[in-house]
Write a protein that holds these residues in place. Structure first.
Motif, PDB file in Angstrom:
ATOM      1  N   ILE A   1       0.821  -1.216   0.000  1.00 54.85           N
ATOM      2  CA  ILE A   1       0.000   0.000   0.000  1.00 54.85           C
ATOM      3  C   ILE A   1       0.852   1.262   0.000  1.00 54.85           C
ATOM      4  CG2 ILE A   1      -1.669   1.347   1.357  1.00 54.85           C
ATOM      5  CD1 ILE A   1      -2.853  -1.096  -0.084  1.00 54.85           C
ATOM      6  N   SER A   2       1.962   1.233   0.723  1.00 54.45           N
ATOM      7  CA  SER A   2       2.813   2.409   0.896  1.00 54.45           C
ATOM      8  C   SER A   2       1.971   3.617   1.340  1.00 54.45           C
ATOM      9  CB  SER A   2       3.535   2.742  -0.420  1.00 54.45           C
ATOM     10  OG  SER A   2       4.454   3.789  -0.230  1.00 54.45           O
ATOM     11  N   PRO A   3       1.451   3.557   2.574  1.00 51.34           N
ATOM     12  CA  PRO A   3       0.532   4.604   3.046  1.00 51.34           C
ATOM     13  C   PRO A   3       1.192   5.967   3.180  1.00 51.34           C
ATOM     14  CG  PRO A   3       1.228   3.207   4.857  1.00 51.34           C
ATOM     15  CD  PRO A   3       1.750   2.562   3.612  1.00 51.34           C
ATOM     16  N   THR A   4       0.359   6.994   3.201  1.00 48.19           N
ATOM     17  CA  THR A   4       0.859   8.364   3.410  1.00 48.19           C
ATOM     18  C   THR A   4       0.684   8.788   4.860  1.00 48.19           C
ATOM     19  OG1 THR A   4      -1.290   9.295   2.798  1.00 48.19           O
ATOM     20  CG2 THR A   4       0.323   9.023   1.029  1.00 48.19           C
ATOM     21  N   VAL A   5      -0.238   8.144   5.556  1.00 45.04           N
ATOM     22  CA  VAL A   5      -0.490   8.426   6.976  1.00 45.04           C
ATOM     23  C   VAL A   5      -0.402   7.108   7.740  1.00 45.04           C
ATOM     24  CG1 VAL A   5      -2.183   9.205   8.679  1.00 45.04           C
ATOM     25  CG2 VAL A   5      -1.976  10.409   6.497  1.00 45.04           C
ATOM     26  N   ILE A   6       0.342   7.115   8.854  1.00 49.84           N
ATOM     27  CA  ILE A   6       0.462   5.904   9.683  1.00 49.84           C
ATOM     28  C   ILE A   6       0.174   6.270  11.131  1.00 49.84           C
ATOM     29  CG2 ILE A   6       1.961   4.070  10.521  1.00 49.84           C
ATOM     30  CD1 ILE A   6       3.657   4.350   8.059  1.00 49.84           C
ATOM     31  N   PHE A   7      -0.683   5.486  11.751  1.00 47.83           N
ATOM     32  CA  PHE A   7      -0.840   5.563  13.210  1.00 47.83           C
ATOM     33  C   PHE A   7      -0.430   4.212  13.786  1.00 47.83           C
ATOM     34  CE2 PHE A   7      -3.188   4.422  17.017  1.00 47.83           C
ATOM     35  CZ  PHE A   7      -2.733   5.416  17.865  1.00 47.83           C
ATOM     36  N   ALA A   8       0.439   4.244  14.794  1.00 48.74           N
ATOM     37  CA  ALA A   8       0.869   3.007  15.443  1.00 48.74           C
ATOM     38  C   ALA A   8       1.236   3.285  16.893  1.00 48.74           C
ATOM     39  CB  ALA A   8       2.052   2.382  14.701  1.00 48.74           C
ATOM     40  N   VAL A   9       1.207   2.239  17.694  1.00 52.52           N
ATOM     41  CA  VAL A   9       1.606   2.362  19.101  1.00 52.52           C
ATOM     42  C   VAL A   9       3.124   2.237  19.186  1.00 52.52           C
ATOM     43  CG1 VAL A   9      -0.581   1.481  19.962  1.00 52.52           C
ATOM     44  CG2 VAL A   9       1.271  -0.120  19.463  1.00 52.52           C
TER      45      VAL A   9
ATOM     46  N   ALA B   1      20.985   7.767  -1.106  1.00 60.85           N
ATOM     47  CA  ALA B   1      21.790   6.545  -1.215  1.00 60.85           C
ATOM     48  C   ALA B   1      21.334   5.431  -0.279  1.00 60.85           C
ATOM     49  CB  ALA B   1      23.262   6.875  -0.935  1.00 60.85           C
ATOM     50  N   VAL B   2      20.768   5.792   0.890  1.00 61.10           N
ATOM     51  CA  VAL B   2      20.474   4.771   1.901  1.00 61.10           C
ATOM     52  C   VAL B   2      19.019   4.789   2.363  1.00 61.10           C
ATOM     53  CG1 VAL B   2      21.055   3.916   4.218  1.00 61.10           C
ATOM     54  CG2 VAL B   2      22.857   4.784   2.713  1.00 61.10           C
ATOM     55  N   PHE B   3      18.568   5.946   2.839  1.00 58.42           N
ATOM     56  CA  PHE B   3      17.298   5.973   3.556  1.00 58.42           C
ATOM     57  C   PHE B   3      16.070   5.797   2.672  1.00 58.42           C
ATOM     58  CE2 PHE B   3      19.592   8.482   7.061  1.00 58.42           C
ATOM     59  CZ  PHE B   3      19.845   7.311   7.758  1.00 58.42           C
ATOM     60  N   TYR B   4      16.114   6.274   1.428  1.00 54.83           N
ATOM     61  CA  TYR B   4      14.937   6.077   0.580  1.00 54.83           C
ATOM     62  C   TYR B   4      14.696   4.581   0.354  1.00 54.83           C
ATOM     63  CZ  TYR B   4      11.559   6.150  -3.146  1.00 54.83           C
ATOM     64  OH  TYR B   4      10.417   5.929  -3.895  1.00 54.83           O
ATOM     65  N   LYS B   5      15.779   3.848   0.070  1.00 53.11           N
ATOM     66  CA  LYS B   5      15.658   2.400  -0.135  1.00 53.11           C
ATOM     67  C   LYS B   5      15.173   1.703   1.139  1.00 53.11           C
ATOM     68  CE  LYS B   5      16.716   1.298  -4.367  1.00 53.11           C
ATOM     69  NZ  LYS B   5      15.704   0.588  -5.198  1.00 53.11           N
TER      70      LYS B   5
ATOM     71  N   ARG C   1      13.307   3.085   3.556  1.00 55.80           N
ATOM     72  CA  ARG C   1      11.883   3.393   3.732  1.00 55.80           C
ATOM     73  C   ARG C   1      11.028   2.587   2.750  1.00 55.80           C
ATOM     74  NH1 ARG C   1      13.699   8.717   3.637  1.00 55.80           N
ATOM     75  NH2 ARG C   1      12.495   9.137   1.736  1.00 55.80           N
ATOM     76  N   GLU C   2      11.557   2.375   1.550  1.00 56.84           N
ATOM     77  CA  GLU C   2      10.832   1.612   0.539  1.00 56.84           C
ATOM     78  C   GLU C   2      10.637   0.161   1.014  1.00 56.84           C
ATOM     79  OE1 GLU C   2      10.979   1.915  -4.245  1.00 56.84           O
ATOM     80  OE2 GLU C   2      12.779   1.107  -3.306  1.00 56.84           O
ATOM     81  N   ARG C   3      11.670  -0.408   1.613  1.00 56.78           N
ATOM     82  CA  ARG C   3      11.579  -1.787   2.105  1.00 56.78           C
ATOM     83  C   ARG C   3      10.602  -1.904   3.269  1.00 56.78           C
ATOM     84  NH1 ARG C   3      17.006  -5.241   2.434  1.00 56.78           N
ATOM     85  NH2 ARG C   3      15.370  -6.799   2.778  1.00 56.78           N
ATOM     86  N   LEU C   4      10.429  -0.803   4.019  1.00 51.45           N
ATOM     87  CA  LEU C   4       9.490  -0.800   5.143  1.00 51.45           C
ATOM     88  C   LEU C   4       8.068  -0.444   4.696  1.00 51.45           C
ATOM     89  CD1 LEU C   4      11.649   1.100   7.806  1.00 51.45           C
ATOM     90  CD2 LEU C   4      11.285  -1.368   7.648  1.00 51.45           C
ATOM     91  N   GLY C   5       7.940   0.104   3.479  1.00 54.80           N
ATOM     92  CA  GLY C   5       6.639   0.591   3.017  1.00 54.80           C
ATOM     93  C   GLY C   5       6.362   2.007   3.482  1.00 54.80           C
TER      94      GLY C   5
ATOM     95  N   HIS D   1      12.865  10.330  12.552  1.00 53.39           N
ATOM     96  CA  HIS D   1      13.100  11.615  11.879  1.00 53.39           C
ATOM     97  C   HIS D   1      14.419  11.585  11.119  1.00 53.39           C
ATOM     98  CE1 HIS D   1       9.926  14.551  12.956  1.00 53.39           C
ATOM     99  NE2 HIS D   1       9.682  13.669  13.903  1.00 53.39           N
ATOM    100  N   SER D   2      15.404  10.896  11.674  1.00 53.18           N
ATOM    101  CA  SER D   2      16.718  10.851  11.017  1.00 53.18           C
ATOM    102  C   SER D   2      16.665  10.126   9.681  1.00 53.18           C
ATOM    103  CB  SER D   2      17.760  10.193  11.936  1.00 53.18           C
ATOM    104  OG  SER D   2      17.595   8.782  11.968  1.00 53.18           O
ATOM    105  N   ILE D   3      15.749   9.148   9.540  1.00 53.51           N
ATOM    106  CA  ILE D   3      15.673   8.419   8.270  1.00 53.51           C
ATOM    107  C   ILE D   3      14.613   8.999   7.330  1.00 53.51           C
ATOM    108  CG2 ILE D   3      16.473   6.294   9.376  1.00 53.51           C
ATOM    109  CD1 ILE D   3      13.601   5.207   9.030  1.00 53.51           C
ATOM    110  N   GLY D   4      13.986  10.119   7.772  1.00 55.09           N
ATOM    111  CA  GLY D   4      13.054  10.799   6.883  1.00 55.09           C
ATOM    112  C   GLY D   4      11.594  10.469   7.091  1.00 55.09           C
TER     113      GLY D   4
END
Length: 611
Positions: free
Chosen positions: A277-285, A345-349, A351-355, A378-381
């Motif tokens: 899905i690659s959501p734009t909004v996430i709520f989690a505990v 180089a690092v964080f976009y990939k 975040r992509e793997r995490l969705g 915040h450090s990974i975007g």
């Protein structure tokens, strides 16, 4: 802090949950409201289809005897039918009572009987078995509805029907009385009871918090001013819908914003569904965010040398950038360039793997989160913010708003919410979000509500800007034998930042020093044991392996370096089992039941203080 009542595009005082739902369906009939996966394919449900299902659910319940003010209990995983049942019940003027899927039959019995629920809507055979266990002791129960009848082909019971049969009954009534649904909707007033949310019972039997239509409508519009969301947003629904926080994001806020809700296939496919899905909004505990952080740490540790070096460089740059942003320091052009390289180089990939590559707003709530975890994302975007509140306040009280996200506080109150600190440090809250009281429990209501102010049970301070900082739960504060006041939550959060520690329970009230019960992160500790050839056979033998004890000792000592002398943990014990909700050790949102833990592990605690 005083807050002025916010203005909205509509007159909230005249709206109910269901009228807000119908307005949204009318304005966006062909837009996708819900999405679920069936036979490997994502299926869309438009707002028009959503409206029709809710209409027929409502009329089906009415045809079977649901009257104005009656309660209907719902138990099941997140799926469209949960929402049809929820909104269908309130459309009929009824009251929805959510039950956690993990609740034992006895717990389901307590909620059903205490709420005098007339209907019990169960997801499947497993949940049906629970209600069949106690239905003879639930005198108000009239009908049981099963959403997924798989495995029940040969089952027959006059009290039980399927959800499809319920919809068919509703369709028939709609054909005979085409104005009945609209009449029911008009008969419901905003100040009437809409939901009973049973608290998780950390201090005794669950209490039923009563929320009105106006509580929910008011809160959803106040949230809209604090953290705007948009019709093209996508979110994934996976936390329990019987909890007010997930209910707000999955059921009520979409009525305000019109975004699309995607249901996970099962609790085991959450990470896969996030990537799809690659959501734009996430709520989690916090537990979910901590788990994601730990999995990244372990994955990096097992990566190639080049990837480890690249990640270490990117993380260092990202943390420096985040620290400067949080402390409002200037960020040099050089650091901005390095961050851009790290992201690319690092964080976009990553975040992509995490969705997470499309996330524009991540929210952590339902329990305090470690500032270190917040800083890391915040450090990974991933722009994470924290929300603070409780069921009795319809969910949120304070949240980080706009671009002002700071470590150590939960931001200012929602527009229209007032927060003040009582003489003993307790946080008091007032606003349109404050609940009606506890169902059939006037004593608890009187203890919690004082002249319209909600006693939160939390301790905190408000700074000159009106930003709230939570110190701890009032009942959890530790006073050592030396008379020092200590908030265990901060220490526990720092310990849980370790990828090898799943939970930490600090002990020390009226005692000479602080100790802690540690619950290891099984997945990561098993991986550590395998990598280091540490023999073990069971979970318990793993917790007692000298090398694992030494591993946790190092993690505790690392946290001790950042603590004051009286806060330092002098001893620890690894609990020889995982904590389970079924055993009464944690709540459905994975908060530790501290009092119960202290009782059942009294021997382990005494052993730490013997010498």
């Amino acid at each position: 802090m005083n807050g002025n009542m916010h203005k909205t595009e509509m007159n909230q005082e005249q709206h109910t949950i269901i009228s807000m739902f119908l307005d949204r369906a009318e304005s966006s009939p062909q837009k996708v409201a819900l999405r679920y996966k069936y036979l490997g394919i994502w299926r869309d449900i438009t707002w028009a289809e959503y409206r029709q299902k809710v209409r027929h659910t409502c009329l089906g319940l009415v045809a079977l005897g649901l009257e104005h003010g009656d309660r209907a209990a719902v138990i099941g995983e997140n799926r469209p039918e949960w929402l049809y049942a929820d909104l269908g019940t309130v459309a009929a003027g009824g009251v929805t009572v959510g039950i956690y899927t993990t609740s034992a039959a006895q717990q389901c019995e307590y909620v059903t009987v205490h709420s005098s629920s007339k209907f019990f809507i169960a997801e499947d055979e497993e949940q049906l078995d629970k209600v069949l266990f106690f239905r003879d002791r639930a005198p108000d129960l009239k009908k049981i509805v099963v959403i997924d009848p798989k495995g029940l082909k040969r089952f027959s019971d006059p009290m039980v029907i399927t959800f499809e049969e319920l919809l068919e009954i509703g369709r028939s009534l709609d054909e005979k009385e085409p104005t009945r649904f609209d009449d029911l909707v008009r008969a419901t007033r905003p100040d009437e009871l809409a939901l009973i949310i049973y608290t998780s019972g950390t201090t005794g039997p669950p209490k039923g918090a009563m929320l009105s239509h106006s509580n929910i409508v008011w809160t959803s519009w106040s949230i809209g001013e604090a953290i705007p969301m948009f019709p093209d947003d996508e979110m994934v629904s996976f936390l329990p819908l019987s909890h007010i926080a997930e209910r707000m994001f999955t059921v009520f806020l979409p009525l305000r914003f019109g975004y699309t809700v995607n249901f996970v296939e099962s609790p085991d496919t959450v990470t896969d569904n996030f990537r799809e899905i690659s959501p734009t909004v996430i709520f989690a505990v916090p537990r979910i965010w901590e788990k994601y952080y730990s999995s990244v740490r372990i994955r990096v540790a097992n990566a190639t040398w080049f990837k480890r070096v690249a990640y270490a460089f990117a993380e260092r740059v990202g943390l420096e950038y985040a620290n400067r942003k949080f402390s409002a320091q200037s960020i040099s052009l050089w650091l901005r360039l390095l961050r851009a390289v790290a992201q690319l180089a690092v964080f976009y990939k990553l975040r992509e793997r995490l969705g997470f590559e499309r996330v524009r707003m991540a929210v952590s709530g339902a329990a305090p989160i470690s500032p270190d975890v917040l800083r890391y994302f915040h450090s990974i975007g991933v722009p994470m913010r924290e929300v603070y509140g409780q069921t009795e306040g319809s969910g949120p009280t304070c949240i980080h708003q706009g671009g002002v996200i700071e470590l150590g506080n939960v931001g200012p109150p929602l527009p229209g919410v007032e927060v003040r600190i009582d003489e003993d440090g307790e946080i008091l809250v007032k606003g349109g979000n404050i609940f009606m009281g506890y169902f059939r429990n006037p004593e608890a209501t009187a203890e919690t509500l004082t002249e319209g102010w909600l006693r939160s049970g939390d301790v905190g301070v408000i700074d000159e800007r009106g930003f709230l900082r939570i110190t701890d739960r009032k009942k959890d504060l530790i006073i050592t034998a030396g008379g020092k006041n200590i908030a265990p939550q901060n220490i526990e959060n720092q310990l849980k930042f370790s990828p090898y520690i799943n939970d930490a329970i600090v002990i020390g009230d009226r005692l000479k020093f602080l100790s802690v019960l540690i619950v290891i992160d099984e997945e990561n500790v098993v991986q550590y044991a395998q990598d280091n050839k540490i023999p073990f056979t069971t979970y318990e033998t793993l917790t007692k392996a000298p090398e694992i004890v030494e591993l946790i000792h190092r993690e505790v000592q690392q946290v001790n370096k950042a603590l004051s002398k009286v806060e330092k943990v002098k001893k620890f014990t690894i609990v020889p089992k995982k904590l389970y909700e079924e055993d009464g050790e944690v709540t459905p949102t994975m908060k530790v039941k501290r009092k119960y833990i202290n009782e059942i592990y009294a021997d382990l605690i005494k052993a730490m203080y013997k010498s």
